[in-house]
Write a protein that holds these residues in place. Structure first.
Motif, PDB file in Angstrom:
ATOM      1  N   TYR A 109       0.827  -1.202   0.000  1.00 20.45           N
ATOM      2  CA  TYR A 109       0.000   0.000   0.000  1.00 20.45           C
ATOM      3  C   TYR A 109       0.863   1.254   0.000  1.00 20.45           C
ATOM      4  O   TYR A 109       2.047   1.205   0.336  1.00 20.45           O
ATOM      5  N   PRO A 114      -3.573   7.513   4.404  1.00 21.08           N
ATOM      6  CA  PRO A 114      -3.843   6.934   5.722  1.00 21.08           C
ATOM      7  C   PRO A 114      -4.683   5.657   5.703  1.00 21.08           C
ATOM      8  O   PRO A 114      -4.489   4.791   6.547  1.00 21.08           O
ATOM      9  N   SER A 115      -5.599   5.515   4.739  1.00 15.52           N
ATOM     10  CA  SER A 115      -6.450   4.326   4.740  1.00 15.52           C
ATOM     11  C   SER A 115      -5.649   3.044   4.506  1.00 15.52           C
ATOM     12  O   SER A 115      -6.099   1.961   4.861  1.00 15.52           O
ATOM     13  N   HIS A 116      -4.470   3.167   3.904  1.00 11.97           N
ATOM     14  CA  HIS A 116      -3.591   2.008   3.654  1.00 11.97           C
ATOM     15  C   HIS A 116      -4.305   0.865   2.936  1.00 11.97           C
ATOM     16  O   HIS A 116      -4.055  -0.304   3.224  1.00 11.97           O
ATOM     17  N   HIS A 117      -5.194   1.198   1.995  1.00 14.83           N
ATOM     18  CA  HIS A 117      -5.838   0.156   1.189  1.00 14.83           C
ATOM     19  C   HIS A 117      -4.790  -0.524   0.322  1.00 14.83           C
ATOM     20  O   HIS A 117      -4.111   0.144  -0.436  1.00 14.83           O
ATOM     21  N   ASP A 145      -8.762  -4.363  -5.858  1.00  8.62           N
ATOM     22  CA  ASP A 145      -9.222  -3.021  -5.521  1.00  8.62           C
ATOM     23  C   ASP A 145      -8.752  -2.080  -6.635  1.00  8.62           C
ATOM     24  O   ASP A 145      -7.635  -1.570  -6.610  1.00  8.62           O
ATOM     25  N   ALA A 148      -7.676   1.502  -5.625  1.00 13.83           N
ATOM     26  CA  ALA A 148      -6.356   1.578  -4.986  1.00 13.83           C
ATOM     27  C   ALA A 148      -5.251   1.387  -6.026  1.00 13.83           C
ATOM     28  O   ALA A 148      -4.211   2.055  -5.973  1.00 13.83           O
TER      29      ALA A 148
END
Ligand SMILES: *[C@@H]1O[C@H](CO)[C@@H](O)[C@H](O)[C@H]1NC(C)=O
Ligand SMILES: *[C@@H]1O[C@H](CO)[C@@H](O)[C@H](O)[C@H]1NC(C)=O
Ligand SMILES: *[C@@H]1O[C@H](CO)[C@@H](O)[C@H](O)[C@H]1NC(C)=O
Ligand SMILES: *[C@@H]1O[C@H](CO)[C@@H](O)[C@H](O)[C@H]1NC(C)=O
Ligand SMILES: *[C@@H]1O[C@H](CO)[C@@H](O)[C@H](O)[C@H]1NC(C)=O
Ligand SMILES: *[C@@H]1O[C@H](CO)[C@@H](O)[C@H](O)[C@H]1NC(C)=O
Ligand SMILES: *[C@@H]1O[C@H](CO)[C@@H](O)[C@H](O)[C@H]1NC(C)=O
Ligand SMILES: *[C@@H]1O[C@H](CO)[C@@H](O)[C@H](O)[C@H]1NC(C)=O
Ligand SMILES: *[C@@H]1O[C@H](CO)[C@@H](O)[C@H](O)[C@H]1NC(C)=O
Ligand SMILES: CC(=O)N[C@H]1CO[C@H](CO)[C@@H](O)[C@@H]1O
Length: 348
Positions: A109, A114-117, A145, A148
């Motif tokens: 990622y 911040p979401s670190h998907h 995803d 992402a």
């Protein structure tokens, strides 16, 4: 209680007994309880502490200290929903602990989102704690995803550098200990980005004044050199770009079979279908009619990407995220191809 206390007691007894030079028989018999306590302490407290606390802590800290370098990434067989990803990397450590790190699946990622998907998952093979370890992986990679993955491609395209983290839970086996210890592999690497293909040039150009698109579908031909500052090789495919001149949409640029490799040797045939009117008008304007000698700043922005008939939204959207300005010698091309020079128009 502290582990160090008991061995200290044991040593004190030893020192006291030594000068009498008694054999073990009497000594050991008399102080059998000291040895028993020491043995129990070792078995009950010290060994578990070492095995359950010290070793795993050491294993994790050694893993944390190790350094991961990604040497190259190759993305091939790009399809709408999957591609093949190969990563060659090296892990460096002090090599002092002999251990094996079990295979694991690591998520990848972008560190600064911040979401670190995760945009992809990588299957790390078994590695050892050798001081220098080469880890080459090549794998089929589904795009789970898409958003992402598109973001990853966009950052790779736009940024100077950016940080990618590879993280996964695995186990370490230390030589001589049967137990396997859970550890977390987490490494952040800084990857160079493409800086939106800054420095792209177009040369060997020719132009046609034919307006019948059945006869001449592409009225501008040339070659383009696209620099790749990154360590990534991409199989992109057939690519279409919007073409803007002074804020106006003037047509399309096509590059077929685009495969970008690291370095400066990315040269491709390009063709374009552009409107003559805005070009001629611009060429008659200052500074293009005098100062730049017919060199026009055109802008390109991704429009469509298809590879072997499949639409690749994750490349198309990334290429569409920004304009790249290219200096195009249209005046020189007109002169060379058709012996036409457009003078500065009088009304300016
Ligand atoms: C990869 O994706 C394509 C569509 O983009 C699909 O046709 C193909 O079956 C996928 N391959 C695998 C092994 O899932
Ligand atoms: C990794 O190294 C091998 C062997 O040198 C090479 O064949 C392969 O193309 C490399 N892969 C990448 C992703 O650079
Ligand atoms: C791994 O990749 C590196 C760099 O591309 C290459 O030098 C090396 O030979 C490869 N090793 C294996 C085992 O493929
Ligand atoms: C990378 O590029 C993206 C998209 O253009 C931008 O939003 C982001 O702030 C950039 N990050 C860094 C670290 O430059
Ligand atoms: C364009 O060229 C084609 C093929 O040469 C011809 O059939 C067609 O009539 C032309 N169209 C026009 C509008 O001149
Ligand atoms: C690209 O340039 C065109 C023309 O100047 C403009 O309309 C468009 O908004 C720009 N797009 C981006 C993503 O900057
Ligand atoms: C992209 O190009 C393909 C092939 O030319 C076409 O079928 C498709 O509709 C285009 N997609 C978009 C989003 O423009
Ligand atoms: C690109 O387009 C050409 C012409 O339509 C086609 O022959 C070729 O197979 C396409 N290449 C890819 C990688 O899709
Ligand atoms: C180009 O055009 C100029 C003026 O129109 C003419 O004098 C010259 O001979 C032409 N050159 C060529 C190579 O045709
Ligand atoms: C123009 C430019 O930045 N070229 C770079 C392309 O990539 C190679 C290798 O990654 C660099 O050495 C070049 O400087």
């Amino acid at each position: 209680m502290s582990i160090e206390d008991k061995p200290a007691v044991l040593q004190a007894e030893n020192v006291k007994e030594k000068p009498r030079r008694r054999g073990c028989a009497g000594h050991c018999l008399k102080f059998w309880w000291v040895y028993l306590i020491a043995l129990l302490v070792i078995i009950v407290i010290v060994v578990p502490i070492i095995l359950l606390v010290a070793v795993p802590k050491l294993a994790q800290s050694k893993l944390d200290e190790a350094e991961l370098t990604v040497d190259s990434i190759v993305m091939t067989n790009s399809q709408s929903n999957n591609f093949t990803m190969a990563i060659n990397s090296t892990i460096r450590s002090d090599g002092k602990v002999h251990a094996k790190i079990e295979p694991f699946t690591g998520k990848m990622y972008i560190e600064d989102i911040p979401s670190h998907h995760p945009f992809a998952f990588i299957n790390f093979p078994e590695t050892t704690s050798d001081a220098f370890q080469v880890v080459n992986v090549s794998q089929f990679t589904p795009i789970d995803d898409r958003e992402a993955f598109t973001t990853f491609n966009t950052w790779l395209l736009q940024n100077d550098t950016f940080d990618v983290t590879i993280e996964g839970d695995t186990f370490v086996r230390v030589k001589g200990i049967a137990r396997r210890y859970p550890v977390t592999f987490k490494k952040t690497v800084t990857l160079p980005g493409l800086r939106n293909f800054e420095g792209t040039t177009v040369f060997d150009t020719s132009i046609s004044l034919e307006t019948n698109r059945t006869k001449v579908p592409n009225n501008f031909l040339g070659k383009t050199r696209i620099p790749n500052r990154s360590i990534v090789t991409f199989e992109i495919g057939n690519t279409t770009f919007y073409n803007y001149l002074l804020g106006q949409d003037i047509g399309e640029v096509f590059i077929d079979n685009l495969i970008l490799k690291p370095g400066n040797d990315n040269v491709f045939d390009m063709r374009a279908t552009i409107e003559q009117g805005p070009i001629v008008t611009a060429l008659g304007k200052k500074p293009y009619c005098d100062e730049t000698k017919g060199v026009l700043p055109v802008q390109l922005r991704g429009k469509n990407v298809t590879n072997n008939g499949q639409y690749l939204s994750y490349f198309a959207d990334a290429l569409a995220s920004a304009n790249q300005t290219i200096e195009l010698d249209v005046g020189g091309t007109l002169k060379k191809s058709l012996n036409i020079t457009i003078p500065c128009s009088k009304d300016q």
